[in-house]
Design an enzyme around this catalytic site. Sequence first.
Site, PDB file in Angstrom:
ATOM      1  N   ARG A 225       0.850  -1.194   0.000  1.00 54.62           N
ATOM      2  CA  ARG A 225       0.000   0.000   0.000  1.00 54.62           C
ATOM      3  C   ARG A 225       0.881   1.238   0.000  1.00 54.62           C
ATOM      4  O   ARG A 225       1.943   1.250   0.633  1.00 54.62           O
ATOM      5  CB  ARG A 225      -0.888   0.024   1.256  1.00 54.62           C
ATOM      6  CG  ARG A 225      -2.073  -0.911   1.188  1.00 54.62           C
ATOM      7  CD  ARG A 225      -3.131  -0.427   0.211  1.00 54.62           C
ATOM      8  NE  ARG A 225      -4.282  -1.299   0.149  1.00 54.62           N
ATOM      9  CZ  ARG A 225      -4.496  -2.228  -0.790  1.00 54.62           C
ATOM     10  NH1 ARG A 225      -3.642  -2.410  -1.766  1.00 54.62           N
ATOM     11  NH2 ARG A 225      -5.595  -2.969  -0.769  1.00 54.62           N
ATOM     12  N   HIS A 273      -1.409   0.646 -10.087  1.00 54.04           N
ATOM     13  CA  HIS A 273      -2.098  -0.285  -9.176  1.00 54.04           C
ATOM     14  C   HIS A 273      -2.739  -1.448  -9.960  1.00 54.04           C
ATOM     15  O   HIS A 273      -3.963  -1.640  -9.928  1.00 54.04           O
ATOM     16  CB  HIS A 273      -3.158   0.455  -8.349  1.00 54.04           C
ATOM     17  CG  HIS A 273      -3.520  -0.269  -7.083  1.00 54.04           C
ATOM     18  ND1 HIS A 273      -3.783   0.354  -5.908  1.00 54.04           N
ATOM     19  CD2 HIS A 273      -3.672  -1.592  -6.815  1.00 54.04           C
ATOM     20  CE1 HIS A 273      -4.096  -0.530  -4.968  1.00 54.04           C
ATOM     21  NE2 HIS A 273      -4.029  -1.732  -5.504  1.00 54.04           N
TER      22      HIS A 273
END
Length: 310
Positions: A225, A273
């Site tokens: 993350r 992502h």
Amino acid sequence: MPAVLFRSPNDSAEAWRQSLTERIPGVDFRAWPEVGDPAEVGFALVWKVPPLFLKQFPNLKAICSLGQGVDHIFADPELPRGPHIIRLVDPWMGRAMAEWVLLQVLRFHRQGIEYEALQRARDWQQLPAPETSKRRVGILGLGALGAEAATTVAALGFDVAGWSRTRKSIPNVTSYAGPEELDAFLARTDILCGLLPLTPETTDLMDAKLFAKLPKGAFVVNSGRGAQLVEEDLLAALDSGYLAGASLDVFRTEPLPKDHAFWGHPKVQVWPHVSAQTNADSGADQVAENIRRVFAGEPPINTVDPDRQY
Ligand code: OXD
């Protein structure tokens, strides 16, 4: 049967409706905003819904993430306390992540950064070939994704270690555990791959202090993350020449702002992502099984401990 609520800014409601209907004929699938009576919703399948959204469903039995991470669920300050919190564990995503990590490891190992710079300079040069068994890869996080990535990289002959909260036993992967073994793990890591869940303990973990514990010339990969990596500290370590480069798939702000320094940085590769995208076909097996279990009053699989948040 209670209804299944779906809401995600990324995933296709139609694809999920179809995959779940194939597995549970007659499932009452309600894609937001067509929710009907909130009291009829028993299972929520969600990705990054706004804070306070979930508390309007009084009879929720489970909240299932449309990804491996559940940090987006715990970010809700009024998250209902009763429902099970479930993460998606899909072998297809594990494979995708292992491929992506391998791609980054090989790019650095086979001097991709140097050859890309040589190409830009139209300079034909052959650098000495690197030795795979001498390249030390360190996987930060040995959960379902980290363990598969570690095994995949080790299969090519790299010297692989992993760091996790508790000790793991994975063939050909040296296990380092707990905060007291983090420094030793970093000191032996040439390519650091972040694959940790986001929790209060892992927030800002990859900062200037951590980078300084890696050997000079190390390479940093992050597909955990964005909030785990202090972006200014990474830029400083790259610009000073201490770190050789970075490949990043996650960022503190996504999409990465157009004026962010990472975009044009010669040592940073930016990915939007995509290292392990959710797959409505393969992922639906676990989700359908959990809908069945939850509505039958049985414990679901792949639940998360709300105290640890992963
Ligand atoms: C996930 C993600 O959590 O894609 O699965 O970030």
